[in-house]
Write a protein that holds these residues in place. Structure first.
Motif, PDB file in Angstrom:
ATOM      1  N   THR A  28       7.131  38.424 -35.088  1.00  0.00           N
ATOM      2  CA  THR A  28       7.182  38.249 -36.543  1.00  0.00           C
ATOM      3  C   THR A  28       6.188  37.204 -37.045  1.00  0.00           C
ATOM      4  N   HIS A  29       5.690  36.336 -36.141  1.00  0.00           N
ATOM      5  CA  HIS A  29       4.805  35.252 -36.527  1.00  0.00           C
ATOM      6  C   HIS A  29       3.611  35.193 -35.566  1.00  0.00           C
ATOM      7  N   VAL A  30       2.423  35.036 -36.132  1.00  0.00           N
ATOM      8  CA  VAL A  30       1.204  34.929 -35.322  1.00  0.00           C
ATOM      9  C   VAL A  30       0.544  33.592 -35.618  1.00  0.00           C
ATOM     10  N   VAL A  31       0.399  32.773 -34.581  1.00  0.00           N
ATOM     11  CA  VAL A  31      -0.178  31.433 -34.726  1.00  0.00           C
ATOM     12  C   VAL A  31      -1.624  31.454 -34.244  1.00  0.00           C
ATOM     13  N   PHE A  32      -2.509  30.937 -35.091  1.00  0.00           N
ATOM     14  CA  PHE A  32      -3.925  30.852 -34.766  1.00  0.00           C
ATOM     15  C   PHE A  32      -4.347  29.389 -34.630  1.00  0.00           C
ATOM     16  N   ASP A  33      -5.064  29.078 -33.559  1.00  0.00           N
ATOM     17  CA  ASP A  33      -5.848  27.857 -33.568  1.00  0.00           C
ATOM     18  C   ASP A  33      -6.949  28.070 -34.610  1.00  0.00           C
ATOM     19  N   PHE A  34      -7.609  27.008 -35.030  1.00  0.00           N
ATOM     20  CA  PHE A  34      -8.597  27.161 -36.102  1.00  0.00           C
ATOM     21  C   PHE A  34     -10.033  27.099 -35.599  1.00  0.00           C
ATOM     22  N   ASP A  35     -10.470  25.935 -35.150  1.00  0.00           N
ATOM     23  CA  ASP A  35     -11.860  25.764 -34.728  1.00  0.00           C
ATOM     24  C   ASP A  35     -12.155  26.569 -33.468  1.00  0.00           C
ATOM     25  N   SER A 162      -7.211  19.397 -35.495  1.00  0.00           N
ATOM     26  CA  SER A 162      -8.073  18.671 -36.428  1.00  0.00           C
ATOM     27  C   SER A 162      -7.231  18.104 -37.572  1.00  0.00           C
ATOM     28  N   ILE A 163      -7.781  17.105 -38.265  1.00  0.00           N
ATOM     29  CA  ILE A 163      -7.076  16.491 -39.379  1.00  0.00           C
ATOM     30  C   ILE A 163      -6.719  17.553 -40.415  1.00  0.00           C
ATOM     31  N   GLU A 164      -5.471  17.550 -40.864  1.00  0.00           N
ATOM     32  CA  GLU A 164      -4.960  18.661 -41.679  1.00  0.00           C
ATOM     33  C   GLU A 164      -5.756  18.887 -42.958  1.00  0.00           C
ATOM     34  N   HIS A 165      -6.107  17.829 -43.685  1.00  0.00           N
ATOM     35  CA  HIS A 165      -6.806  18.060 -44.948  1.00  0.00           C
ATOM     36  C   HIS A 165      -8.198  18.656 -44.708  1.00  0.00           C
ATOM     37  N   ARG A 166      -8.801  18.360 -43.539  1.00  0.00           N
ATOM     38  CA  ARG A 166     -10.095  18.961 -43.214  1.00  0.00           C
ATOM     39  C   ARG A 166      -9.938  20.440 -42.901  1.00  0.00           C
ATOM     40  N   VAL A 167      -8.874  20.785 -42.192  1.00  0.00           N
ATOM     41  CA  VAL A 167      -8.619  22.196 -41.878  1.00  0.00           C
ATOM     42  C   VAL A 167      -8.415  22.988 -43.167  1.00  0.00           C
ATOM     43  N   LYS A 168      -7.633  22.436 -44.084  1.00  0.00           N
ATOM     44  CA  LYS A 168      -7.371  23.126 -45.352  1.00  0.00           C
ATOM     45  C   LYS A 168      -8.650  23.274 -46.176  1.00  0.00           C
ATOM     46  N   GLY A 186      -2.232  20.763 -39.414  1.00  0.00           N
ATOM     47  CA  GLY A 186      -3.165  20.009 -38.588  1.00  0.00           C
ATOM     48  C   GLY A 186      -2.567  18.669 -38.244  1.00  0.00           C
ATOM     49  N   SER A 187      -3.376  17.812 -37.652  1.00  0.00           N
ATOM     50  CA  SER A 187      -2.866  16.493 -37.276  1.00  0.00           C
ATOM     51  C   SER A 187      -2.885  15.559 -38.474  1.00  0.00           C
ATOM     52  N   GLY A 188      -2.134  14.463 -38.366  1.00  0.00           N
ATOM     53  CA  GLY A 188      -2.047  13.488 -39.440  1.00  0.00           C
ATOM     54  C   GLY A 188      -3.037  12.356 -39.253  1.00  0.00           C
ATOM     55  N   ALA A 189      -2.777  11.262 -39.954  1.00  0.00           N
ATOM     56  CA  ALA A 189      -3.687  10.118 -39.921  1.00  0.00           C
ATOM     57  C   ALA A 189      -3.797   9.514 -38.525  1.00  0.00           C
ATOM     58  N   ASP A 190      -2.725   9.621 -37.742  1.00  0.00           N
ATOM     59  CA  ASP A 190      -2.742   9.120 -36.369  1.00  0.00           C
ATOM     60  C   ASP A 190      -2.741  10.305 -35.407  1.00  0.00           C
ATOM     61  N   PRO A 191      -3.927  10.796 -35.028  1.00  0.00           N
ATOM     62  CA  PRO A 191      -3.989  11.993 -34.188  1.00  0.00           C
ATOM     63  C   PRO A 191      -3.375  11.808 -32.806  1.00  0.00           C
ATOM     64  N   THR A 192      -3.242  10.550 -32.340  1.00  0.00           N
ATOM     65  CA  THR A 192      -2.670  10.334 -31.010  1.00  0.00           C
ATOM     66  C   THR A 192      -1.197  10.712 -30.964  1.00  0.00           C
ATOM     67  N   SER A 193      -0.551  10.776 -32.135  1.00  0.00           N
ATOM     68  CA  SER A 193       0.866  11.137 -32.171  1.00  0.00           C
ATOM     69  C   SER A 193       1.069  12.632 -32.386  1.00  0.00           C
ATOM     70  N   PHE A 194      -0.037  13.362 -32.496  1.00  0.00           N
ATOM     71  CA  PHE A 194       0.048  14.800 -32.772  1.00  0.00           C
ATOM     72  C   PHE A 194       0.304  15.587 -31.498  1.00  0.00           C
ATOM     73  N   SER A 195       1.182  16.583 -31.592  1.00  0.00           N
ATOM     74  CA  SER A 195       1.488  17.463 -30.465  1.00  0.00           C
ATOM     75  C   SER A 195       1.639  18.888 -30.978  1.00  0.00           C
TER      76      SER A 195
END
Length: 282
Positions: A28-35, A162-168, A186-195
């Motif tokens: 029902t859902h298809v997830v795409f990486d972006f870059d 990648s940083i979310e606002h850049r992806v958008k 996308g990731s937030g201001a602290d990308p090290t906490s992104f998973s």
């Protein structure tokens, strides 16, 4: 194969399928990486990162050029899909292990990002000014797949490190936002906490679905591994970083993504509609 299952379609390009690639109509859902998976705006980023690394990597006695490249490949491509700062942190560890200078990961990330940002800015300008053909910076034949998913009522999602606002911003410039609506992450201001796994798990909870309802497309091991661990089906997009639409699988991405557990491997989306139609058959 059950008699009720249609045979595999004929393909126009390179497609590799594992025995696990079987119809899954519950998707029902298809997830795409972006870059590198949907967007070609950042194409060439591996060579930029290689350049930053080569300038700082001490040589070992007797080390061949091939061995040196293999070390860098393991970071650049092997960690593709994780925030850039993590690749930089791993590189500083390798340099230390070789007795090199104490490098600062953030300094390396900033050097890489500044070089890449200059390329991105020029490409976004060419897209917005229509100086390049429509979809020149969309991975080959991605739009027909997105149209197909919309037609059959499957929910497409972008999940990028990648940083979310850049992806958008880049999705908007490419004319892809309409397919994903609010589902661009996308990731937030602290990308090290992104998973990516954490976002996958949050999506499952918010959408009220199980892993078996997931199909993912990605060109990095992280999203492939996460999809498989959750019980989803993963298609590796071994996109050519030099020639969009060449139909040639990247020779470094392919073995890494197969090792990550990909159920199928493609060079771009020229056969993706046929693959999805096969998977969704009831």
């Amino acid at each position: 194969m059950s008699a009720s299952v249609r045979p595999l379609p004929s393909f126009t390009g390179q497609v590799e399928l594992r025995p696990t690639f079987v119809p899954r109509p519950q998707i029902t859902h298809v997830v795409f990486d972006f870059d590198g998976t949907l967007s070609w705006v950042r194409h060439g980023w591996p060579e930029i990162m290689f350049g930053v690394f080569r300038r700082n990597l001490p040589l070992l006695d007797g080390e061949t050029a091939e061995a040196r490249t293999a070390v860098l490949d393991s970071i650049v491509f092997g960690m593709n899909g994780r925030p850039t700062i993590m690749q930089m942190q791993r590189f500083t560890e390798v340099v230390r292990e070789r007795g090199g200078a104490q490098l600062v990961a953030e300094d390396l990330r900033r050097e890489f990002q500044d070089l890449l940002d200059a390329e991105i800015a020029a490409r976004l300008l060419s897209i917005r000014s229509r100086a390049v053909p429509h979809d020149a910076f969309v991975v080959f034949s991605a739009r027909p797949l997105l149209e197909r998913l919309r037609a059959v009522g499957v929910t497409p999602i972008v999940l990028s490190s990648s940083i979310e606002h850049r992806v958008k911003e880049e999705a908007e410039a490419l004319g892809l936002t309409e397919y994903f609506g609010p589902h661009i992450y996308g990731s937030g201001a602290d990308p090290t906490s992104f998973s990516k796994m954490a976002v996958f798990q949050r999506l499952l909870k918010e959408e009220g679905i199980q892993g078996e309802h997931l199909l993912s497309f990605g060109d990095g091991p992280v999203e492939i591994t996460a999809t498989k661990e959750l019980g989803g089906l993963a298609i590796a997009v071994c996109s050519d970083e030099d020639h969009n639409g060449s139909g040639i699988m990247d020779p470094i991405k392919r073995p890494q993504l197969l090792a990550a557990g990909a159920d199928a491997v493609i060079p771009d989306f020229r056969d993706a509609v046929a693959l999805v139609d096969y998977l969704l058959q009831k």
